[in-house]
Scaffold this motif. Structure first.
Motif, mmCIF file in Angstrom:
data_model
loop_
_atom_site.group_PDB
_atom_site.id
_atom_site.type_symbol
_atom_site.label_atom_id
_atom_site.label_comp_id
_atom_site.label_asym_id
_atom_site.label_seq_id
_atom_site.Cartn_x
_atom_site.Cartn_y
_atom_site.Cartn_z
ATOM 1 N N PHE A 228 36.403 -62.070 0.280
ATOM 2 C CA PHE A 228 37.041 -61.187 -0.702
ATOM 3 C C PHE A 228 37.225 -61.883 -2.055
ATOM 4 O O PHE A 228 38.146 -61.558 -2.800
ATOM 5 C CB PHE A 228 38.411 -60.725 -0.173
ATOM 6 N N GLN A 229 36.341 -62.828 -2.375
ATOM 7 C CA GLN A 229 36.539 -63.642 -3.570
ATOM 8 C C GLN A 229 36.471 -62.830 -4.861
ATOM 9 O O GLN A 229 36.988 -63.259 -5.889
ATOM 10 C CB GLN A 229 35.521 -64.765 -3.614
ATOM 11 N N GLN A 230 35.847 -61.639 -4.830
ATOM 12 C CA GLN A 230 35.780 -60.855 -6.059
ATOM 13 C C GLN A 230 37.155 -60.406 -6.537
ATOM 14 O O GLN A 230 37.330 -60.037 -7.702
ATOM 15 C CB GLN A 230 34.872 -59.633 -5.877
ATOM 16 N N TYR A 231 38.149 -60.427 -5.632
ATOM 17 C CA TYR A 231 39.506 -60.041 -6.018
ATOM 18 C C TYR A 231 40.347 -61.246 -6.445
ATOM 19 O O TYR A 231 41.495 -61.066 -6.854
ATOM 20 C CB TYR A 231 40.207 -59.342 -4.847
ATOM 21 N N MET A 232 39.777 -62.429 -6.331
ATOM 22 C CA MET A 232 40.555 -63.631 -6.613
ATOM 23 C C MET A 232 40.280 -64.143 -8.022
ATOM 24 O O MET A 232 39.210 -63.912 -8.586
ATOM 25 C CB MET A 232 40.232 -64.724 -5.589
ATOM 26 N N ALA A 233 41.236 -64.823 -8.575
ATOM 27 C CA ALA A 233 41.068 -65.490 -9.869
ATOM 28 C C ALA A 233 41.564 -66.921 -9.705
ATOM 29 O O ALA A 233 42.726 -67.224 -9.943
ATOM 30 C CB ALA A 233 41.838 -64.772 -10.968
ATOM 31 N N MET A 234 40.649 -67.774 -9.296
ATOM 32 C CA MET A 234 41.001 -69.178 -9.110
ATOM 33 C C MET A 234 40.772 -69.932 -10.417
ATOM 34 O O MET A 234 39.946 -69.537 -11.243
ATOM 35 C CB MET A 234 40.168 -69.774 -7.973
ATOM 36 N N ALA A 235 41.509 -71.001 -10.585
ATOM 37 C CA ALA A 235 41.399 -71.791 -11.816
ATOM 38 C C ALA A 235 39.968 -72.305 -11.969
ATOM 39 O O ALA A 235 39.331 -72.693 -10.988
ATOM 40 C CB ALA A 235 42.375 -72.954 -11.788
ATOM 41 N N PRO A 236 39.418 -72.289 -13.197
ATOM 42 C CA PRO A 236 38.053 -72.789 -13.417
ATOM 43 C C PRO A 236 37.916 -74.259 -13.011
ATOM 44 O O PRO A 236 38.896 -75.003 -12.983
ATOM 45 C CB PRO A 236 37.844 -72.619 -14.928
ATOM 46 N N GLU A 237 36.689 -74.644 -12.707
ATOM 47 C CA GLU A 237 36.413 -76.026 -12.315
ATOM 48 C C GLU A 237 35.463 -76.662 -13.329
ATOM 49 O O GLU A 237 34.528 -76.009 -13.821
ATOM 50 C CB GLU A 237 35.796 -76.072 -10.914
ATOM 51 N N PHE A 238 35.708 -77.953 -13.633
ATOM 52 C CA PHE A 238 34.870 -78.700 -14.565
ATOM 53 C C PHE A 238 33.890 -79.563 -13.782
ATOM 54 O O PHE A 238 34.256 -80.183 -12.778
ATOM 55 C CB PHE A 238 35.727 -79.584 -15.466
ATOM 56 N N GLU A 239 32.638 -79.615 -14.266
ATOM 57 C CA GLU A 239 31.615 -80.370 -13.551
ATOM 58 C C GLU A 239 31.854 -81.879 -13.650
ATOM 59 O O GLU A 239 31.542 -82.618 -12.718
ATOM 60 C CB GLU A 239 30.236 -80.018 -14.118
ATOM 61 N N TYR A 240 32.438 -82.353 -14.756
ATOM 62 C CA TYR A 240 32.686 -83.786 -14.955
ATOM 63 C C TYR A 240 34.167 -84.091 -14.754
ATOM 64 O O TYR A 240 35.036 -83.327 -15.185
ATOM 65 C CB TYR A 240 32.274 -84.223 -16.364
ATOM 66 N N GLU A 241 34.421 -85.228 -14.123
ATOM 67 C CA GLU A 241 35.790 -85.697 -13.975
ATOM 68 C C GLU A 241 36.320 -86.180 -15.322
ATOM 69 O O GLU A 241 35.555 -86.636 -16.178
ATOM 70 C CB GLU A 241 35.839 -86.850 -12.966
ATOM 71 N N PRO A 242 37.632 -86.095 -15.563
ATOM 72 C CA PRO A 242 38.190 -86.615 -16.814
ATOM 73 C C PRO A 242 37.900 -88.113 -16.935
ATOM 74 O O PRO A 242 37.829 -88.829 -15.937
ATOM 75 C CB PRO A 242 39.693 -86.348 -16.667
ATOM 76 N N GLY A 243 37.699 -88.586 -18.178
ATOM 77 C CA GLY A 243 37.459 -90.013 -18.365
ATOM 78 C C GLY A 243 36.735 -90.308 -19.650
ATOM 79 O O GLY A 243 36.587 -89.458 -20.531
ATOM 80 N N THR A 244 36.274 -91.553 -19.759
ATOM 81 C CA THR A 244 35.561 -92.046 -20.935
ATOM 82 C C THR A 244 34.088 -92.172 -20.597
ATOM 83 O O THR A 244 33.725 -92.713 -19.545
ATOM 84 C CB THR A 244 36.119 -93.406 -21.377
ATOM 85 N N TYR A 245 33.226 -91.685 -21.483
ATOM 86 C CA TYR A 245 31.786 -91.686 -21.233
ATOM 87 C C TYR A 245 31.051 -92.308 -22.417
ATOM 88 O O TYR A 245 31.485 -92.192 -23.570
ATOM 89 C CB TYR A 245 31.278 -90.263 -20.994
ATOM 90 N N GLU A 246 29.924 -92.937 -22.101
ATOM 91 C CA GLU A 246 29.081 -93.559 -23.121
ATOM 92 C C GLU A 246 27.830 -92.724 -23.374
ATOM 93 O O GLU A 246 26.806 -93.231 -23.810
ATOM 94 C CB GLU A 246 28.673 -94.971 -22.675
ATOM 95 N N GLU A 247 27.907 -91.452 -23.103
ATOM 96 C CA GLU A 247 26.778 -90.546 -23.296
ATOM 97 C C GLU A 247 27.304 -89.147 -23.588
ATOM 98 O O GLU A 247 28.489 -88.870 -23.377
ATOM 99 C CB GLU A 247 25.903 -90.502 -22.042
ATOM 100 N N VAL A 248 26.422 -88.298 -24.068
ATOM 101 C CA VAL A 248 26.805 -86.905 -24.311
ATOM 102 C C VAL A 248 27.076 -86.238 -22.960
ATOM 103 O O VAL A 248 26.316 -86.412 -22.001
ATOM 104 C CB VAL A 248 25.689 -86.149 -25.054
ATOM 105 N N VAL A 249 28.161 -85.494 -22.904
ATOM 106 C CA VAL A 249 28.534 -84.809 -21.669
ATOM 107 C C VAL A 249 28.253 -83.311 -21.820
ATOM 108 O O VAL A 249 28.919 -82.630 -22.601
ATOM 109 C CB VAL A 249 30.027 -85.031 -21.342
ATOM 110 N N PRO A 250 27.248 -82.789 -21.096
ATOM 111 C CA PRO A 250 27.021 -81.335 -21.094
ATOM 112 C C PRO A 250 27.960 -80.686 -20.073
ATOM 113 O O PRO A 250 27.620 -80.503 -18.899
ATOM 114 C CB PRO A 250 25.553 -81.205 -20.676
#
Length: 503
Positions: A228-250
């Motif tokens: 029944f997920q079409q009735y749910m509104a779960m918080a969005p998810e980010f593909e990258y974990e929070p942190g410091t990166y030495e490259e462009v993050v898409p």
């Protein structure tokens, strides 16, 4: 509790009076229908006994008391029947006994029937279905209430009652039964799915989608949430974990079902007026605090998801474009020099270039008319430079316009009998030929400047197919030619002869 015999107070739960020793009988309440049946049977039996006693009393002779004394003196023991049946002749005693026995059997049968009807699940369900056939759903629900008490684990009974309650529009009681079922742990997946379907249908009719979302979020059953997920509104998810990166993050942001994701990059609270997520966010050099909220198709809003990123990268230098902005009478080849270990991308419509824009590989012919070039350098790490902008306005000093060049080609082909009219129809094909000029002027070494036209075959439904023929029209004279390339890629011209009266 008080003893009915002596009136003394009794201890709770005792079945015998400690004072007088009498037994206390607890008789269950009979249903009115059963009580009436027993009363009628007892009345019938009493009437039969009375009629029999009257008939026998007229025929018998009373036995004086002194005869009983005489019998005692004679040594005969007085029997109980001398007192209990003394008014009933011997022949009448058997029927009375049989009637009493039948009476006891009737009472036992009625008692059994009462307890059976009160405690039989099948009886309660059967009565409910009979009442439902007559559209007496409210009364049917009462029987099913009792059936659920007797068999609380039978989900079919509960759902049957929910259906009957729905017929009388008692959605609140139906919902109460369903929510009670949700709390039970013994339901199998299929049963739980049916329960949730009924709950969602009731909430859906009331457009109470927030309650559906809350119910599903509180459920610990992953399969139910997925179903029944079409009735749910779960918080969005980010593909990258929070942190410091030495490259462009898409950075990709995902949601559990269809809807819209709104986001901010400065840590502010997102809402329906924020940017809508449509493609990965390219996080380059700097600090970013990403906040996102999901709103599904039913308007249910999720909790806000937050994440932060620090991108430490070197920004490349922008491309060098030596041809400056301005007005031009003759076409110029536009070159862009990229710094080492970088790639140049550009646009010609004034939009911001990205790695998805045109890739610069060789000098670009200056287009006709007004164009706005924008160039960027993208490093190997995916970092974009600042933009280099150029604006050009190419208007050659000639009376031969682009449309005139097209007319000259068509007229020459008509004169050669390639075309049957000046609309592009031909003896060779069913449709017609269409000539589309390129948006540039080409310099052909040793010949001058030319408009270049591509040839297409257009069918009756408007579909176009490009042919392998090219045409070149001299910018200043309007002379039409076939444009050719040799094996080395060098351009050549084949004249389509002078056009009488042409420019």
């Amino acid at each position: 509790m008080v003893c009915p015999s002596c009136g003394c107070e009794m201890a709770e739960g005792h079945l015998y009076c400690e004072t007088c020793g009498n037994e206390i009988r607890i008789v269950p309440d009979f249903e009115p229908e059963i009580e009436n049946s027993i009363s009628e049977a007892l009345s019938t039996v009493v009437e039969e006994i009375e009629e029999s006693s009257l008939e026998e009393a007229e025929k018998k002779k009373e036995i004086p008391d002194d005869e009983i004394v005489t019998e005692v003196k004679k040594g005969r023991r007085i029997q109980p029947e001398d007192f209990f049946f003394k008014d009933i002749p011997v022949k009448g005693r058997l029927p009375v006994f049989l009637i009493s026995l039948v009476l006891l059997v009737l009472v036992a049968v009625f008692a059994f029937g009462f307890f059976y009807r009160r405690n039989s699940v099948s009886y309660q369900v059967g009565q409910a279905k009979k009442l439902a056939e007559d559209n007496r759903y409210e009364e049917a629900a009462v029987f099913l209430d009792r059936a659920r008490e007797l068999s609380p684990e039978d989900i079919d009974i509960a759902l049957l009652e929910v259906g009957y309650l729905g017929e009388i529009d008692n959605k609140d009681q139906a919902l109460s039964i369903l929510l009670e079922l949700v709390d039970r742990r013994y339901l199998e997946y299929g049963e739980k799915e049916r329960v949730f379907e009924h709950i969602i249908a009731i909430y859906g009719e009331k457009e109470q989608y927030e309650q559906i979302n809350a119910l599903l979020l509180s459920s610990e059953d992953i399969e139910i949430q997925h179903h029944f997920q079409q009735y749910m509104a779960m918080a969005p998810e980010f593909e990258y974990e929070p942190g410091t990166y030495e490259e462009v993050v898409p950075l990709r942001i995902s949601s559990n079902t269809s809807g819209k994701i709104y986001y901010t990059t400065d840590g502010s609270m997102p809402d329906e007026h924020s940017q809508i997520y449509t493609a990965p966010l390219l996080l380059e050099t700097g600090e970013f605090q990403i906040c996102a909220v999901f709103v599904n198709d039913y308007g249910i809003k999720s909790e806000v998801a937050r994440s932060w990123y620090i991108i430490n990268l070197t920004v490349p230098d922008p491309p060098e474009v030596p041809i400056l902005s301005g007005d031009y009478k003759l076409p110029v080849m536009i070159e862009a020099a990229a710094p080492e270990e970088g790639t140049v991308y550009y646009t010609v419509d004034g939009s911001e270039p990205t790695i998805n824009s045109n890739k610069y590989t060789e000098p670009i012919p200056m287009p006709l008319g007004r164009t706005n070039f924008k160039f960027i350098t993208v490093s190997e790490q995916g970092v974009s430079s600042e933009v280099t902008s150029r604006s050009y306005d190419l208007e050659p000093e000639t009376d031969v316009t682009v449309s005139k060049a097209v007319d000259n080609v068509m007229e020459s082909l008509y004169n050669r009998k390639v075309l049957s009219d000046m609309l592009g129809h031909s003896y060779e094909i069913q449709g017609k030929y269409v000539f589309i000029p390129r948006n540039t002027i080409v310099e052909i070494e040793g010949f001058g400047y030319y408009y270049v036209l591509d040839e297409y075959e257009e069918s009756g439904n408007g579909n176009r197919t490009k042919t392998d023929r090219l045409y070149a029209v001299e910018v200043y004279t309007g002379a039409p030619n076939r444009l050719t390339y040799d094996e080395n890629g060098k351009m050549g011209l084949i004249s389509l002869r002078e056009i009488p009266g042409g420019d």
